[in-house]
Design a protein around this motif. Sequence first.
Motif, mmCIF file in Angstrom:
data_model
loop_
_atom_site.group_PDB
_atom_site.id
_atom_site.type_symbol
_atom_site.label_atom_id
_atom_site.label_comp_id
_atom_site.label_asym_id
_atom_site.label_seq_id
_atom_site.Cartn_x
_atom_site.Cartn_y
_atom_site.Cartn_z
ATOM 1 N N PRO A 1 0.607 -1.026 0.318
ATOM 2 C CA PRO A 1 -0.293 0.203 -0.236
ATOM 3 C C PRO A 1 0.881 1.293 -0.250
ATOM 4 C CG PRO A 1 -0.769 -1.317 1.538
ATOM 5 C CD PRO A 1 0.078 -1.873 1.027
ATOM 6 N N PHE A 2 1.691 0.902 0.729
ATOM 7 C CA PHE A 2 2.751 2.578 0.666
ATOM 8 C C PHE A 2 3.388 2.355 -0.927
ATOM 9 C CE2 PHE A 2 6.315 4.773 0.540
ATOM 10 C CZ PHE A 2 6.523 5.565 1.890
ATOM 11 N N ILE A 3 4.314 1.180 -1.286
ATOM 12 C CA ILE A 3 4.602 2.059 -2.860
ATOM 13 C C ILE A 3 3.106 1.974 -4.028
ATOM 14 C CG2 ILE A 3 5.446 0.902 -4.778
ATOM 15 C CD1 ILE A 3 7.258 1.387 -2.325
ATOM 16 N N ALA A 4 2.238 1.674 -3.702
ATOM 17 C CA ALA A 4 0.718 2.154 -4.827
ATOM 18 C C ALA A 4 0.555 2.893 -3.931
ATOM 19 C CB ALA A 4 -0.350 1.592 -4.763
ATOM 20 N N GLY A 5 0.580 4.265 -3.109
ATOM 21 C CA GLY A 5 0.043 5.277 -2.740
ATOM 22 C C GLY A 5 0.887 6.444 -3.355
ATOM 23 N N TRP A 6 2.658 5.885 -2.978
ATOM 24 C CA TRP A 6 3.256 7.276 -3.112
ATOM 25 C C TRP A 6 3.197 7.033 -4.904
ATOM 26 C CZ3 TRP A 6 8.170 7.676 -5.673
ATOM 27 C CH2 TRP A 6 9.162 8.958 -5.640
ATOM 28 N N ILE A 7 3.089 6.098 -5.267
ATOM 29 C CA ILE A 7 2.892 5.576 -7.428
ATOM 30 C C ILE A 7 1.859 7.270 -7.298
ATOM 31 C CG2 ILE A 7 2.643 5.038 -9.658
ATOM 32 C CD1 ILE A 7 5.089 2.701 -8.184
ATOM 33 N N ASP A 8 0.772 6.742 -6.446
ATOM 34 C CA ASP A 8 -0.505 7.751 -6.783
ATOM 35 C C ASP A 8 -0.337 8.849 -7.325
ATOM 36 O OD1 ASP A 8 -2.289 5.384 -7.642
ATOM 37 O OD2 ASP A 8 -2.804 5.664 -5.874
ATOM 38 N N ASP B 1 3.543 5.039 -15.380
ATOM 39 C CA ASP B 1 3.875 4.508 -16.894
ATOM 40 C C ASP B 1 4.639 3.046 -16.452
ATOM 41 O OD1 ASP B 1 6.172 6.398 -15.944
ATOM 42 O OD2 ASP B 1 7.287 5.035 -17.926
ATOM 43 N N LEU B 2 5.068 2.978 -14.959
ATOM 44 C CA LEU B 2 5.592 1.995 -14.510
ATOM 45 C C LEU B 2 4.962 0.283 -14.270
ATOM 46 C CD1 LEU B 2 8.595 2.807 -12.319
ATOM 47 C CD2 LEU B 2 9.227 2.157 -15.070
#
Length: 101
Positions: A76-83, A90-91
């Motif tokens: 969830p942290f990485i997903a939220g950071w990308i958001d 694009d990754l």
Amino acid sequence: MVVVTDVPEAKRYEARVDGESEVAGVAEYIRTAELVAFVHTEVSPKYEGKGVGAALARAALDEARAANLRVLATCPFIAGWIDRHPEYQDLLYQARSRVSD
């Protein structure tokens, strides 16, 4: 300053602050030839709010881009950071949709 290092034998990125030997945070992953899945990110309470998580995310995603890997952000942290950082969207791995008959 936060320094992030890939530790492939541990399948994680490690962050250290200001040259300290103590690990301030980690981003765990599973990597294949085409994909890196980020499964867990954790920052020590002592280092929260000091940019450790952001440094982990940026370094890991920059390395994924350099290696031409797609990213599956189950953490969830990485997903939220990308958001919050559209320049990394694009990754993201996109499952191929099936064409119905």
